[in-house]
Design a protein around this motif. Structure first.
Motif, PDB file in Angstrom:
ATOM      1  N   ALA A 198       2.720   1.836  -3.514  1.00  0.00           N
ATOM      2  CA  ALA A 198       2.051   2.374  -4.327  1.00  0.00           C
ATOM      3  C   ALA A 198       1.313   3.647  -4.233  1.00  0.00           C
ATOM      4  N   THR A 199       1.943   4.652  -2.714  1.00  0.00           N
ATOM      5  CA  THR A 199       1.526   6.339  -2.950  1.00  0.00           C
ATOM      6  C   THR A 199       2.488   6.395  -2.880  1.00  0.00           C
ATOM      7  N   ARG A 202      -1.977  -3.413  -9.482  1.00  0.00           N
ATOM      8  CA  ARG A 202      -3.702  -2.064  -8.912  1.00  0.00           C
ATOM      9  C   ARG A 202      -4.756  -2.975  -8.623  1.00  0.00           C
ATOM     10  N   ASP A 210       0.632  -1.425   0.364  1.00  0.00           N
ATOM     11  CA  ASP A 210      -0.015  -0.304  -0.108  1.00  0.00           C
ATOM     12  C   ASP A 210       0.998   1.202  -0.214  1.00  0.00           C
ATOM     13  N   LEU A 211       1.940   1.379   0.685  1.00  0.00           N
ATOM     14  CA  LEU A 211       2.712   2.324   0.768  1.00  0.00           C
ATOM     15  C   LEU A 211       3.495   2.416  -0.338  1.00  0.00           C
ATOM     16  N   ARG A 247      -8.501   5.086   1.745  1.00  0.00           N
ATOM     17  CA  ARG A 247      -7.793   4.551   0.440  1.00  0.00           C
ATOM     18  C   ARG A 247      -8.241   4.893  -0.349  1.00  0.00           C
ATOM     19  N   LEU A 285      -5.657   4.967  -3.847  1.00  0.00           N
ATOM     20  CA  LEU A 285      -5.566   3.224  -4.022  1.00  0.00           C
ATOM     21  C   LEU A 285      -6.405   2.274  -4.619  1.00  0.00           C
ATOM     22  N   GLN A 286      -7.904   3.061  -4.655  1.00  0.00           N
ATOM     23  CA  GLN A 286      -8.715   2.524  -5.434  1.00  0.00           C
ATOM     24  C   GLN A 286      -9.376   3.939  -6.164  1.00  0.00           C
ATOM     25  N   LEU A 311      -4.357  -4.206  -5.766  1.00  0.00           N
ATOM     26  CA  LEU A 311      -4.804  -2.906  -4.599  1.00  0.00           C
ATOM     27  C   LEU A 311      -6.269  -2.474  -4.185  1.00  0.00           C
ATOM     28  N   ARG A 312      -7.038  -2.122  -4.926  1.00  0.00           N
ATOM     29  CA  ARG A 312      -8.049  -1.697  -4.562  1.00  0.00           C
ATOM     30  C   ARG A 312      -8.852  -2.270  -3.312  1.00  0.00           C
ATOM     31  N   ALA A 369      -6.254   8.395  -0.670  1.00  0.00           N
ATOM     32  CA  ALA A 369      -5.133   8.182  -0.940  1.00  0.00           C
ATOM     33  C   ALA A 369      -4.920   7.697  -2.962  1.00  0.00           C
ATOM     34  N   TYR A 428      -0.297   7.707   3.029  1.00  0.00           N
ATOM     35  CA  TYR A 428      -1.420   6.701   3.653  1.00  0.00           C
ATOM     36  C   TYR A 428      -0.714   6.129   4.827  1.00  0.00           C
TER      37      TYR A 428
END
Lengths: 218, 217, 242
Positions: A81-82, A214, A78-79, B55, B60-61, A217-218, B58, B77
């Protein structure tokens, strides 16, 4: 990206497992082959390139699910990806570190195991070259498979089922180079195809793998 | 996401935002605006969609509908999991994230370690830390990223009273320095913050008995 | 009215309900006539004898095994680009049918090959390619089954279908390179002078038409089932939510 590569390599070294397990598996597979087909050195010499390639491929498969699963479980994915890193870059780095910890040691160990299987002398250089060219493709294709199955609880077996058919072209050309090399035949075209597959896969596969990540990750 | 015209100070603005969990819309028509130096606390019962909203904000989705105006490079995040590698030491963990986000590790890591009182632990492998210490390490990561908008999902889980106070102090400094934050928490941190109750935005199911559309609902 | 309106599940259900019996019935008739004509109304081949008649099953099945995958590829692309759920579900519905076709082609091929080549199986490029195609079908189906969330599953299988298509083509050429093979050339083609003899040609065409229609009918039927299943899941999820 260099930071990520350095971290992944550090983790692989500290956690052990990484190199050791794949290599040991490779060793065991190659040692088991003569028990299965008999100790006739001539037969062994003939099948040696194929057996070594197949062994390397299976050893590579063994650690594929770790490419993303560890980062997935502890939330690092998650991290990442951001983070400012593009996900495609993350995939490429992860595949590279997988290759450095499995493909490269396998390539270096292959000639030693070649001795056990009576690989003909001219074959050694070509075996190493074909593995050096082909195992990166195995790692990158494997990273795609790992990206598809990362969200699943028991993805390991499914991962093998998905990835093995994708390995067919690489295996055919790689083993062909090694075989022709050991028999002293002309091997320019399979070598070119093998290099082409590796390069093509390295260029395009990270996009597919990042798309799959991706979605997961949703 | 497209840009919307917002008040000049707003660092994040959403209008008519709808988000989904597992393909089902859970939140609908959310309007929110966040200015620099401001904190927003998301409230609502478990399962209302606080994590889903965070999310979505951020990146992510994707949002189901609506507009979200935010600089994606300004957001960081922190979810339920800390993203801490057990095999690396505290310093190594933080240094990695600093490099990842392109900040100068030497300076930011020292500051983050000090802010979360991790001084005595810097060379310990993160795997040997207690749950609360690990959480503090996870929160310290926010500081090394150098990003202005923090999206925090239950940041105080497994923290003791002293650590919560530590975190609140960090929060206050962050806001005073022009940062902003959206938190999902049940605790009162004692920082000035607006709160937003998500129960009001619960998605209403579209009732169409004998006619089903693209989304099967 | 745009073509895409057929992608609305409700409209799809209405139209497919009307079309399905006709497609299935017509396909059954074509196949029955083609097979009876082929088995009893055509002479035996001067070289292959009666075994040539396996062609009436083997060729259409092989054709649909490949075109089934192409259909899945097209449906996956439509899903990825236009996000029509029916498209993703049609791809899902086609996979087991395509796999069945692949298995029929392989089994009939083996039965044909035994008297012709003296062995049930040779690692001929065509046979090997079909085997690999079968593996791709298996992996695709397994991935669909493994993922709980329907949209995630649709996305991931679509990506797999795209990547798999590229690798299927690569494998085809790799296998050709690897072994030149025993298999005869294509039985049918549009641009070639040399086709199978006319006596075999028309019953074969009928069989192909029958197979195509039955394939369509099965895919339509399975898609309808998938749509109903999705509708049910959506309703149940909504119930939990309220």
């Amino acid at each position: 990206m260099i930071a990520l590569l350095r971290r992944d390599l550090t983790l692989a070294v500290r956690a052990g497992g990484g190199f050791g397990l794949g290599l040991a598996f490779f060793l065991v597979v190659v040692i088991l082959v003569p028990f299965a087909v008999g100790p006739d050195t001539e037969i062994l010499a003939r099948i040696a390139p194929g057996v070594l390639w197949l062994g390397a491929l299976l050893a590579c498969l063994l650690s594929l699910d770790r490419i993303f699963a560890l980062d997935w479980e502890d939330g690092s994915m998650d991290l990442l990806a951001t983070a400012p890193l593009p996900l495609e870059g993350v995939v490429a780095v992860k595949a590279l570190s997988h290759w450095l910890t499995t493909g490269l040691p396998l390539t270096l160990a292959a000639p030693v195991l070649g001795v056990l299987l009576n690989l003909p002398t001219p074959g050694f250089a070509w075996l190493v070259l074909s593995l050096a060219l082909g195992t990166p493709a195995l790692s990158i294709i494997g990273a795609f498979g790992a990206a598809l199955t990362v969200g699943l609880k028991r993805g390991g077996l499914l991962l093998s089922l998905l990835v093995l058919p994708l390995y067919v072209p690489t295996l055919i050309f790689g083993a062909e180079v090694a075989r022709r090399g050991s028999e002293g035949l002309e091997l320019g075209s399979p070598l070119a195809f093998l290099a082409g597959i590796s390069l093509g896969v390295a260029a395009l596969m990270p996009y597919a793998a990042a798309a799959a990540l991706r979605v997961n990750l949703r | 996401m497209s840009q919307t015209v917002t008040a000049p100070a707003a660092v994040m603005a959403a209008s008519g935002l709808a988000c989904a969990r597992g393909g089902i819309a859970v939140l609908d028509r959310i309007d929110l605006e966040l200015a620099a130096g401001e904190a927003l606390v998301l409230r609502g019962p478990n399962g209302v969609g606080k994590t889903t909203l965070l999310r979505t904000l951020a990146g992510l989705q994707p949002a189901l509908a609506g507009r979200l105006a935010v600089d994606p490079e300004g957001v960081v995040y922190a979810g339920h999991l800390d993203g801490v590698k057990a095999m690396l030491t505290v310093t190594e963990n933080l240094t990695f994230w600093a490099r990842c986000f392109g900040t100068e590790p030497r300076e930011t890591v020292a500051r983050a370690v000090q802010a979360f009182d991790l001084d005595g632990l810097t060379d310990r492998a993160a795997g040997t830390l207690s749950a609360g210490q690990k959480r503090r390490l996870g929160l310290a990561r926010l500081l090394v990223t150098g990003r202005a908008i923090w999206l925090l999902d239950e940041p105080t889980v497994s923290l003791d009273t002293a650590s919560v106070a530590l975190f609140a102090a960090v929060m206050r400094r962050h806001l005073a320095a022009g940062g902003a934050a959206i938190l999902a928490t049940h605790l009162d941190l004692g920082i000035p913050a607006r709160s937003l109750d998500l129960s009001a935005f619960k998605a209403r199911a579209l009732i169409e008995h004998d006619d089903f559309n693209e989304a099967f609902l | 009215m745009s073509l895409w309106e057929y992608a609305n599940p409700k409209r799809f259900m209405q139209i497919s309900a009307a079309v399905l019996p006709w497609v299935a019935g017509f396909g059954g008739v074509c196949l029955a006539v083609g097979l009876i004509w082929g088995f009893f109304g055509t002479p035996e081949d001067y070289r292959q004898g009666a075994t040539v008649k396996i062609m009436y099953l083997h060729v259409p099945a092989a054709l649909l095994a490949i075109n089934g995958w192409l259909m899945m590829l097209a449906a996956s692309l439509i899903w990825l680009i236009r996000r029509h759920h029916v498209s993703a579900l049609a791809a899902r519905a086609a996979a087991p049918v395509g796999l069945t076709m692949t298995v029929i082609a392989l089994v009939t091929g083996a039965i044909w090959g035994q008297p012709m080549w003296g062995t049930w199986w040779v690692w001929d490029p065509r046979l090997t390619s079909f085997l690999i195609l079968g593996l791709f079908y298996l992996g695709y189906i397994a991935l669909w089954e493994a993922i709980d969330d329907a949209d995630t599953a649709a996305d991931l299988t679509s990506v797999l279908c795209l990547v798999g298509s590229v690798f299927a083509i690569l494998s085809r050429y790799a296998v050709l390179f690897w072994n030149q093979g025993l298999h005869q050339g294509a039985s049918l083609s549009l641009d070639k002078e040399e086709n199978v003899a006319d006596v075999f040609y028309f019953p074969l065409l009928l069989c192909i038409a029958g197979f195509v229609l039955i394939f369509l009918a099965l895919v339509l039927y399975r898609t309808r089932t998938e749509i109903r299943l999705r509708r049910l899941q959506a309703l149940m999820a909504r119930d939990r939510l309220l």
